[in-house]
Design a protein around this motif. Structure first.
Motif, PDB file in Angstrom:
ATOM      1  N   ALA A 144       0.852  -1.178  -0.015  1.00  0.00           N
ATOM      2  CA  ALA A 144       0.103  -0.070  -0.067  1.00  0.00           C
ATOM      3  C   ALA A 144       0.880   1.218  -0.014  1.00  0.00           C
ATOM      4  O   ALA A 144       1.948   1.375   0.707  1.00  0.00           O
ATOM      5  CB  ALA A 144      -0.852  -0.002   1.254  1.00  0.00           C
ATOM      6  N   SER A 145       0.535   2.287  -0.796  1.00  0.00           N
ATOM      7  CA  SER A 145       1.115   3.653  -0.909  1.00  0.00           C
ATOM      8  C   SER A 145       0.226   4.765  -0.742  1.00  0.00           C
ATOM      9  O   SER A 145      -0.923   4.502  -1.047  1.00  0.00           O
ATOM     10  CB  SER A 145       2.165   3.304  -1.988  1.00  0.00           C
ATOM     11  N   PRO A 189       5.731   9.672  -3.736  1.00  0.00           N
ATOM     12  CA  PRO A 189       4.893   8.478  -2.961  1.00  0.00           C
ATOM     13  C   PRO A 189       5.849   7.726  -1.831  1.00  0.00           C
ATOM     14  O   PRO A 189       6.929   7.885  -1.942  1.00  0.00           O
ATOM     15  CB  PRO A 189       4.731   7.367  -4.279  1.00  0.00           C
ATOM     16  N   LYS A 190       4.838   7.421  -0.743  1.00  0.00           N
ATOM     17  CA  LYS A 190       5.376   6.983   0.256  1.00  0.00           C
ATOM     18  C   LYS A 190       4.784   5.695   0.559  1.00  0.00           C
ATOM     19  O   LYS A 190       3.530   5.512   0.342  1.00  0.00           O
ATOM     20  CB  LYS A 190       4.972   7.680   1.573  1.00  0.00           C
ATOM     21  N   TYR A 233      -7.369  18.949  -5.157  1.00  0.00           N
ATOM     22  CA  TYR A 233      -6.285  18.214  -4.398  1.00  0.00           C
ATOM     23  C   TYR A 233      -7.120  17.149  -3.779  1.00  0.00           C
ATOM     24  O   TYR A 233      -8.065  17.003  -3.445  1.00  0.00           O
ATOM     25  CB  TYR A 233      -5.920  19.228  -3.254  1.00  0.00           C
ATOM     26  N   LYS A 234      -6.202  15.812  -3.956  1.00  0.00           N
ATOM     27  CA  LYS A 234      -6.544  14.722  -3.382  1.00  0.00           C
ATOM     28  C   LYS A 234      -5.439  13.898  -2.752  1.00  0.00           C
ATOM     29  O   LYS A 234      -4.283  14.097  -3.406  1.00  0.00           O
ATOM     30  CB  LYS A 234      -7.372  13.654  -4.643  1.00  0.00           C
ATOM     31  N   LEU A 235      -5.739  13.226  -1.855  1.00  0.00           N
ATOM     32  CA  LEU A 235      -4.853  12.036  -1.288  1.00  0.00           C
ATOM     33  C   LEU A 235      -5.168  10.799  -1.585  1.00  0.00           C
ATOM     34  O   LEU A 235      -6.401  10.434  -1.441  1.00  0.00           O
ATOM     35  CB  LEU A 235      -4.738  12.163   0.196  1.00  0.00           C
ATOM     36  N   THR A 236      -4.325   9.867  -2.194  1.00  0.00           N
ATOM     37  CA  THR A 236      -4.762   8.689  -3.096  1.00  0.00           C
ATOM     38  C   THR A 236      -3.906   7.624  -2.279  1.00  0.00           C
ATOM     39  O   THR A 236      -2.643   7.754  -2.317  1.00  0.00           O
ATOM     40  CB  THR A 236      -4.577   8.791  -4.383  1.00  0.00           C
TER      41      THR A 236
END
Length: 387
Positions: free
Chosen positions: A45-46, A96-97, A136-139
């Motif tokens: 998962a990232s 990406p993390k 803006y979005k966090l995916t």
């Protein structure tokens, strides 16, 4: 089946430069109908933040983009592309993390992971206009072995305050006020100081008051005066102004004041040369004012609106748009019967010659405390999917 829940730590509105914190929880739920529960596995998962830009083809002429970079992720690939399937262009993204690799969850077990990222200060604010959109979005992307990637998107709002980018925090932490009973991480401490600094800058910029007087007149003479005490506001504030018609030579029958935003495309990106700008009305006050000496209005600036900004493609400005209807005749006379003993009915004239004219007063609108804006945000702080 695994449930994935993402929750933003402090509402869905942030200032550019702040740290966004999100807790992502992966749960293997116990099903009451199942007789044999089993463990579930996720390969990885990232998480990544990106800003998606979309422009109206009828209004904006963008340079051709490299089509080979669009939607490069197929359903069976393991490449994490947060904006897969999104309209428009990804104009900004953070690195990406990876949250984990090879996660095993027993029935009823859940694990949570914290994702923190500083929002870029050089990006545009969130904006949904008639010509362009910045979203803006966090995916969060996750995948089972030999299965397609599933994406969980958490939209949020970004406010941009100019001036924060150039501020340097002091190196000596001892000079900064702090609570000795709390242990704060360095990033969170700087983040809270950034919010305090933004609040202070906004307070200083919007608390300055000075009398601004404007004469209202047309080609036939003076109608009155308009008074306003400041022209710089935060979203959420009220724009207050007063009129004085007692010293006017021309009777004013009616006036209206409209709080508007002006969305204009930069000349090099206009679809047609000289195309008109787009106006959006946020509040309006209208009043009949014949025989009125003084009047006033109060127009709220919605917390959900976008403060003024400028990018290389679009510019958003705020203004007050005034419209006046004046009389071409003397409206101060009224004839009654000589015998005052009889009943008298007062009626308005059936026809009157009128003149109309308009006037625009530019104002400046700045952001506000993001916590305050979160109360009216259309976005939710949590979102979830099942994979």
């Amino acid at each position: 089946m695994i449930e994935v829940l993402a929750k933003l730590g402090r509402g869905p509105v942030f200032l550019a430069g702040e740290v966004l914190e999100c807790v992502i929880t992966f749960t293997n739920p116990l099903s009451a109908s199942s007789t044999s529960a089993s463990s579930e596995m996720l390969a990885w998962a990232s998480a990544q933040i990106h800003c998606q830009f979309h422009a109206s083809e009828n209004r904006v002429a963008l340079p051709p983009s490299d089509g080979s970079k669009h939607d490069v992720q197929a359903e069976n690939e393991t490449v994490f592309v947060p904006n897969r399937g999104e309209r428009g262009q990804c104009i900004l993204s953070t690195p990406p993390k990876i949250l984990f690799c090879d996660l095993r969850l027993d029935p009823g077990e859940s694990k949570s992971y914290s994702y923190c990222e500083t929002l870029p200060v050089d990006g545009p604010p969130s904006f949904r206009g008639q010509s362009v959109k910045y979203v803006y979005k966090l995916t969060i992307g996750c995948q089972r072995v030999n299965s397609p990637i599933k994406l969980l998107r958490v939209p949020f709002r970004v406010l941009v305050l100019h001036g924060l980018k150039d501020y340097q925090f002091p190196q000596d932490e001892a000079v900064a006020p702090s609570n000795p009973f709390l242990e704060e991480e360095e990033g969170l401490k700087k983040d809270s100081r950034l919010a305090d600094l933004a609040t202070e800058l906004l307070m200083v910029a919007t608390s300055r008051r000075s009398l601004h007087l404007y004469n209202i007149s047309n080609t036939r003479g003076k109608v009155g005066t308009f008074c306003i005490f400041k022209t710089v506001y935060k979203i959420g504030e009220d724009v207050i102004g007063t009129f004085n018609f007692s010293e006017g030579d021309i009777p004013c029958l009616q006036f209206s004041v409209t709080l508007q935003t002006e969305e204009s495309i930069q000349e090099e990106f206009q679809r047609r040369r000289g195309q008109p700008v787009s106006f959006t009305t946020h509040a309006r006050h209208q009043e009949s004012c014949l025989h009125t000496a003084q009047s006033s209005f109060s127009l709220p600036i919605p917390l959900s609106s976008t403060p003024g900004f400028t990018t290389n493609i679009v510019s958003l400005k705020w203004r007050l748009h005034f419209e006046f209807v004046t009389s071409g005749e003397s409206a101060g006379t009224c004839l009654v019967r000589e015998s005052q003993s009889e009943a008298v009915t007062w009626t308005g004239v059936e026809q009157m010659e009128v003149d109309t004219f308009s006037w625009d007063l530019p104002i400046k609108v700045l952001p506000t405390n993001p916590i305050l804006a979160s109360y009216v945000s259309q976005f939710s702080s949590t979102n979830s999917i099942t994979i």
